[in-house]
Write an enzyme that holds these catalytic residues in place. Sequence first.
Site, PDB file in Angstrom:
ATOM      1  N   GLY A   1       0.787  -1.088  -0.004  1.00 54.53           N
ATOM      2  CA  GLY A   1      -0.107  -0.047  -0.094  1.00 54.53           C
ATOM      3  C   GLY A   1       1.003   1.280   0.182  1.00 54.53           C
ATOM      4  O   GLY A   1       2.126   1.098  -0.322  1.00 54.53           O
TER       5      GLY A   1
ATOM      6  N   HIS B   1       2.329   5.072  -4.543  1.00 50.68           N
ATOM      7  CA  HIS B   1       2.854   6.072  -5.342  1.00 50.68           C
ATOM      8  C   HIS B   1       3.204   5.539  -7.026  1.00 50.68           C
ATOM      9  O   HIS B   1       2.531   4.579  -7.432  1.00 50.68           O
ATOM     10  CB  HIS B   1       4.390   6.512  -4.677  1.00 50.68           C
ATOM     11  CG  HIS B   1       5.318   5.209  -4.603  1.00 50.68           C
ATOM     12  ND1 HIS B   1       5.865   4.746  -5.775  1.00 50.68           N
ATOM     13  CD2 HIS B   1       5.669   4.762  -3.608  1.00 50.68           C
ATOM     14  CE1 HIS B   1       6.383   3.737  -5.585  1.00 50.68           C
ATOM     15  NE2 HIS B   1       6.541   3.692  -3.962  1.00 50.68           N
ATOM     16  N   GLU B   2       3.625   6.586  -7.786  1.00 53.73           N
ATOM     17  CA  GLU B   2       3.637   6.475  -9.144  1.00 53.73           C
ATOM     18  C   GLU B   2       4.369   4.902  -9.486  1.00 53.73           C
ATOM     19  O   GLU B   2       3.988   4.203 -10.513  1.00 53.73           O
ATOM     20  CB  GLU B   2       4.337   7.412  -9.837  1.00 53.73           C
ATOM     21  CG  GLU B   2       3.537   8.616 -10.480  1.00 53.73           C
ATOM     22  CD  GLU B   2       2.632   7.902 -11.502  1.00 53.73           C
ATOM     23  OE1 GLU B   2       2.698   7.103 -12.484  1.00 53.73           O
ATOM     24  OE2 GLU B   2       1.364   8.418 -11.336  1.00 53.73           O
ATOM     25  N   GLY B   3       5.324   4.553  -8.731  1.00 50.44           N
ATOM     26  CA  GLY B   3       6.118   3.121  -8.658  1.00 50.44           C
ATOM     27  C   GLY B   3       5.155   2.046  -8.900  1.00 50.44           C
ATOM     28  O   GLY B   3       4.894   1.392  -9.618  1.00 50.44           O
ATOM     29  N   HIS B   4       4.139   2.068  -7.782  1.00 43.98           N
ATOM     30  CA  HIS B   4       3.191   1.004  -7.785  1.00 43.98           C
ATOM     31  C   HIS B   4       2.287   1.148  -9.016  1.00 43.98           C
ATOM     32  O   HIS B   4       1.911   0.011  -9.649  1.00 43.98           O
ATOM     33  CB  HIS B   4       2.177   1.405  -6.504  1.00 43.98           C
ATOM     34  CG  HIS B   4       2.910   1.179  -5.090  1.00 43.98           C
ATOM     35  ND1 HIS B   4       3.227   2.067  -4.359  1.00 43.98           N
ATOM     36  CD2 HIS B   4       3.397  -0.018  -4.765  1.00 43.98           C
ATOM     37  CE1 HIS B   4       4.052   1.654  -3.249  1.00 43.98           C
ATOM     38  NE2 HIS B   4       3.974   0.341  -3.402  1.00 43.98           N
TER      39      HIS B   4
ATOM     40  N   LYS C   1      13.385  -1.171  -7.971  1.00 45.28           N
ATOM     41  CA  LYS C   1      13.878  -0.310  -6.735  1.00 45.28           C
ATOM     42  C   LYS C   1      14.475  -1.414  -5.793  1.00 45.28           C
ATOM     43  O   LYS C   1      15.588  -1.264  -5.158  1.00 45.28           O
ATOM     44  CB  LYS C   1      13.033   0.443  -6.271  1.00 45.28           C
ATOM     45  CG  LYS C   1      13.704   1.331  -5.139  1.00 45.28           C
ATOM     46  CD  LYS C   1      12.992   2.574  -4.680  1.00 45.28           C
ATOM     47  CE  LYS C   1      11.888   2.068  -3.806  1.00 45.28           C
ATOM     48  NZ  LYS C   1      12.281   1.613  -2.239  1.00 45.28           N
TER      49      LYS C   1
ATOM     50  N   MET D   1      11.035   6.958  -6.152  1.00 48.66           N
ATOM     51  CA  MET D   1       9.750   6.924  -5.171  1.00 48.66           C
ATOM     52  C   MET D   1       9.640   5.727  -4.414  1.00 48.66           C
ATOM     53  O   MET D   1      10.169   4.641  -4.786  1.00 48.66           O
ATOM     54  CB  MET D   1       8.707   6.974  -6.372  1.00 48.66           C
ATOM     55  CG  MET D   1       8.633   8.030  -7.287  1.00 48.66           C
ATOM     56  SD  MET D   1       6.938   8.186  -7.702  1.00 48.66           S
ATOM     57  CE  MET D   1       7.104   9.913  -8.730  1.00 48.66           C
TER      58      MET D   1
END
Length: 283
Positions: A31, A34-37, A150, A185
Site C-alpha cells: 500500500g 505512489h507512481e512506482g506502484h 527499486k 519513489m
Amino acid sequence: MKILRTITEIRATVQAARAEHRTVGLVPTMGAFHEGHLSLMREARAHNDLVVVSLFVNPTQFAANEDLSTYPRDEARDAALAEAEGVDVLFAPEPSEVYPDGFATTVHVAGITEVLDGASRGIHHFDGVATVVIKLFGIVRPDVAYFGQKDAQQVLVVRRVVRDLNLDVRIEACPIVREADGLAMSSRNVYLDPDARAQATALSRALDAAHAVHDAGARDAAVIRTAALEVLDGAGISPEYLELRDAETLEPVATTRNDTLLAVAARVGAARLIDNHTLRGDA
Ligand code: PAF
C-alpha cells in the site's frame, strides 16, 4: 473494483476468471501507493485479463526496531488510485487471514538474502518477503507477478524461489520510477522533512556519478564506488551500504565485466532509503 478480504473470496474470483481462460496478473504491495506502484498496475493491466493488487503490510518482514506500526496506511486512497488504473480486485486481508494461529512455515533463500539489505535489516527480512510472496502466489495463482526494480534484491530473491520451487508464475521486474529530481519513489519518502527531502537527492546523484564513471570506461569497482561515495559524503550521508555486486548472484565484484548491481541504502532524516543502478557488462 472489488475489495476482497478473505482467501476464500479471492480464490473464487480467480477461479471464475480461469474457468473463462482469462489470464491473471498480480501486483503484490504494502500500500501507500505512489507512481512506482501505479506503473506496475498499468503494466499488469496492459497484459492480463484479471488484475489483482494485494495490499498487505506484512509484519514478518519488519524487524522489531523498524516501522511496522508507523508504516503509512490509507486504504481508501489506495483503493481509489487502484480503481483509477483499472485494477479489478484489491485483495486486502487482515494479518490473521494471512497468518492464522499455528502458522509455522518460513521460506528461506540461502546466500543472496544474507548480503545488502539482508545484512542491514537482518535475515528475517527476506524470509518474511519470500514467505508472504509464496503465500500470495499460492492464494492468487497468478500467471504473472509484477515487482519494482527499486527492490532489486527482492526481485532476485523472488526469482530464485520461483525457480527453486518450480512455481508456475512469470516474474516481471519494472523500472524504478523517480521524482523529477531523481529521488526514487518510495512509500517511505513521506517520512522526509524538507531538509531531508533535499538531502535525499544525493542517493540518485551518487549512483548517476558512479554510472558516469563506468560509462567513461572505468571497470575497477573501487574507482566506481569512490565516485558515488564522494557525492554521499558531500551531502553528509554515510551509507549503510554502497556496494557493487554481480547482478545475478550478488557476489562482490572487483571489476565490472558482467552486469553489476550498484546498490545503496542510507538513513536520511527519519527515512531509510534504498536505490540502485545496473551497470551493463561488456559481454
Ligand atoms: O515490495 C513490497 O512492497 C513488499 O516487500 C512485498 C513484495 C509486497 C511483500 O510484502
